[in-house]
Design a protein around this motif. Sequence first.
Motif, PDB file in Angstrom:
ATOM      1  N   ASP A 115       0.829  -1.210   0.000  1.00 22.88           N
ATOM      2  CA  ASP A 115       0.000   0.000   0.000  1.00 22.88           C
ATOM      3  C   ASP A 115       0.861   1.257   0.000  1.00 22.88           C
ATOM      4  OD1 ASP A 115      -2.351  -1.441  -0.044  1.00 22.88           O
ATOM      5  OD2 ASP A 115      -2.764  -1.197   2.108  1.00 22.88           O
ATOM      6  N   GLU A 116       1.923   1.256   0.789  1.00 19.75           N
ATOM      7  CA  GLU A 116       2.796   2.431   0.846  1.00 19.75           C
ATOM      8  C   GLU A 116       3.538   2.633  -0.472  1.00 19.75           C
ATOM      9  OE1 GLU A 116       2.893   4.809   3.080  1.00 19.75           O
ATOM     10  OE2 GLU A 116       1.376   3.770   4.246  1.00 19.75           O
TER      11      GLU A 116
ATOM     12  N   ASN B  78       1.086   4.073  -2.872  1.00 17.90           N
ATOM     13  CA  ASN B  78       0.902   5.501  -2.580  1.00 17.90           C
ATOM     14  C   ASN B  78       2.074   6.317  -3.108  1.00 17.90           C
ATOM     15  OD1 ASN B  78      -1.532   5.026  -1.275  1.00 17.90           O
ATOM     16  ND2 ASN B  78      -0.611   4.953   0.760  1.00 17.90           N
ATOM     17  N   LEU B  79       3.282   5.788  -2.936  1.00 18.72           N
ATOM     18  CA  LEU B  79       4.476   6.482  -3.427  1.00 18.72           C
ATOM     19  C   LEU B  79       4.458   6.552  -4.954  1.00 18.72           C
ATOM     20  CD1 LEU B  79       7.197   7.841  -2.930  1.00 18.72           C
ATOM     21  CD2 LEU B  79       8.233   5.553  -2.852  1.00 18.72           C
ATOM     22  N   ILE B  80       4.026   5.490  -5.607  1.00 14.59           N
ATOM     23  CA  ILE B  80       3.926   5.504  -7.069  1.00 14.59           C
ATOM     24  C   ILE B  80       2.943   6.584  -7.508  1.00 14.59           C
ATOM     25  CG2 ILE B  80       3.066   4.214  -9.068  1.00 14.59           C
ATOM     26  CD1 ILE B  80       4.302   1.678  -7.749  1.00 14.59           C
ATOM     27  N   SER B  81       1.788   6.641  -6.863  1.00 16.93           N
ATOM     28  CA  SER B  81       0.796   7.670  -7.208  1.00 16.93           C
ATOM     29  C   SER B  81       1.375   9.066  -7.044  1.00 16.93           C
ATOM     30  CB  SER B  81      -0.452   7.533  -6.322  1.00 16.93           C
ATOM     31  OG  SER B  81      -1.114   6.326  -6.576  1.00 16.93           O
TER      32      SER B  81
ATOM     33  N   GLU C 155       0.961   4.928 -14.110  1.00 19.63           N
ATOM     34  CA  GLU C 155       0.737   4.669 -12.683  1.00 19.63           C
ATOM     35  C   GLU C 155       0.135   3.273 -12.475  1.00 19.63           C
ATOM     36  OE1 GLU C 155      -2.010   6.336  -9.001  1.00 19.63           O
ATOM     37  OE2 GLU C 155      -1.569   7.673 -10.677  1.00 19.63           O
ATOM     38  N   ARG C 156      -0.877   2.962 -13.224  1.00 18.55           N
ATOM     39  CA  ARG C 156      -1.526   1.656 -13.111  1.00 18.55           C
ATOM     40  C   ARG C 156      -0.563   0.530 -13.504  1.00 18.55           C
ATOM     41  NH1 ARG C 156      -7.023   1.127 -16.146  1.00 18.55           N
ATOM     42  NH2 ARG C 156      -7.318  -1.086 -16.159  1.00 18.55           N
ATOM     43  N   PHE C 157       0.212   0.771 -14.552  1.00 19.19           N
ATOM     44  CA  PHE C 157       1.183  -0.225 -14.997  1.00 19.19           C
ATOM     45  C   PHE C 157       2.221  -0.503 -13.906  1.00 19.19           C
ATOM     46  CE2 PHE C 157       5.298  -1.181 -16.982  1.00 19.19           C
ATOM     47  CZ  PHE C 157       4.994  -2.429 -17.516  1.00 19.19           C
ATOM     48  N   LEU C 158       2.777   0.562 -13.315  1.00 22.41           N
ATOM     49  CA  LEU C 158       3.785   0.383 -12.264  1.00 22.41           C
ATOM     50  C   LEU C 158       3.213  -0.380 -11.072  1.00 22.41           C
ATOM     51  CD1 LEU C 158       5.532   3.865 -12.380  1.00 22.41           C
ATOM     52  CD2 LEU C 158       6.527   1.665 -13.047  1.00 22.41           C
ATOM     53  N   LYS C 159       2.003  -0.057 -10.694  1.00 26.12           N
ATOM     54  CA  LYS C 159       1.373  -0.771  -9.578  1.00 26.12           C
ATOM     55  C   LYS C 159       1.170  -2.245  -9.908  1.00 26.12           C
ATOM     56  CE  LYS C 159      -0.940   3.228  -7.565  1.00 26.12           C
ATOM     57  NZ  LYS C 159      -2.237   3.866  -7.267  1.00 26.12           N
ATOM     58  N   SER C 160       0.900  -2.545 -11.169  1.00 28.09           N
ATOM     59  CA  SER C 160       0.703  -3.939 -11.571  1.00 28.09           C
ATOM     60  C   SER C 160       2.025  -4.718 -11.570  1.00 28.09           C
ATOM     61  CB  SER C 160       0.042  -4.021 -12.950  1.00 28.09           C
ATOM     62  OG  SER C 160       0.978  -3.734 -13.974  1.00 28.09           O
TER      63      SER C 160
ATOM     64  N   LEU D 209       9.648  -7.701  -1.612  1.00 23.36           N
ATOM     65  CA  LEU D 209       9.233  -6.902  -0.453  1.00 23.36           C
ATOM     66  C   LEU D 209      10.427  -6.203   0.189  1.00 23.36           C
ATOM     67  CD1 LEU D 209       6.586  -9.311   1.066  1.00 23.36           C
ATOM     68  CD2 LEU D 209       6.163  -7.132  -0.079  1.00 23.36           C
ATOM     69  N   PHE D 210      11.568  -6.884   0.242  1.00 23.03           N
ATOM     70  CA  PHE D 210      12.781  -6.265   0.753  1.00 23.03           C
ATOM     71  C   PHE D 210      13.182  -5.079  -0.124  1.00 23.03           C
ATOM     72  CE2 PHE D 210      17.448  -5.981   0.989  1.00 23.03           C
ATOM     73  CZ  PHE D 210      17.573  -5.713   2.348  1.00 23.03           C
ATOM     74  N   PHE D 211      13.082  -5.268  -1.426  1.00 22.71           N
ATOM     75  CA  PHE D 211      13.379  -4.211  -2.395  1.00 22.71           C
ATOM     76  C   PHE D 211      12.454  -3.005  -2.162  1.00 22.71           C
ATOM     77  CE2 PHE D 211      12.297  -2.510  -6.688  1.00 22.71           C
ATOM     78  CZ  PHE D 211      13.531  -1.967  -7.023  1.00 22.71           C
ATOM     79  N   TYR D 212      11.156  -3.266  -1.956  1.00 24.39           N
ATOM     80  CA  TYR D 212      10.195  -2.182  -1.738  1.00 24.39           C
ATOM     81  C   TYR D 212      10.445  -1.474  -0.408  1.00 24.39           C
ATOM     82  CZ  TYR D 212       7.797  -4.834  -5.392  1.00 24.39           C
ATOM     83  OH  TYR D 212       7.502  -5.507  -6.534  1.00 24.39           O
ATOM     84  N   GLN D 213      10.848  -2.224   0.611  1.00 15.53           N
ATOM     85  CA  GLN D 213      11.191  -1.601   1.888  1.00 15.53           C
ATOM     86  C   GLN D 213      12.361  -0.641   1.712  1.00 15.53           C
ATOM     87  OE1 GLN D 213      11.573  -5.192   4.363  1.00 15.53           O
ATOM     88  NE2 GLN D 213      10.004  -4.311   5.693  1.00 15.53           N
TER      89      GLN D 213
END
Length: 109
Positions: free
Chosen positions: A11-12, A15-18, A79-84, A93-97
Amino acid sequence: MNRITTPEILDEVKNLISYSISNKNEEDSNFQLMHRAIIKKYFDAKHVTINYDSQTIDLKLPVGQKKYTNITFECQDLERFLKSCLKKDDKSLFFYQNILSHYNITTAA
């Protein structure tokens, strides 16, 4: 130390992508670098280039051992593409953290 759950991390990042799409040209933000990194991670691609004006993405996709092919595709909703492109495996998940840490994003416990 608080443990952040998978849904909270995703989710975070969403939100950051948006936020980053709306502010991709913000000085010193490196949002464009983040966009490329997410695509590279998802596709295991090399040399990702995003043309925000023509809404195209150029990248090199792996097709074999040490072999890559050039791909260009149109992306009408980046935006939608990146979220997908977000994955739920531990390595991702480690990468996203790390992305969230880089942009000083904290989640409320």
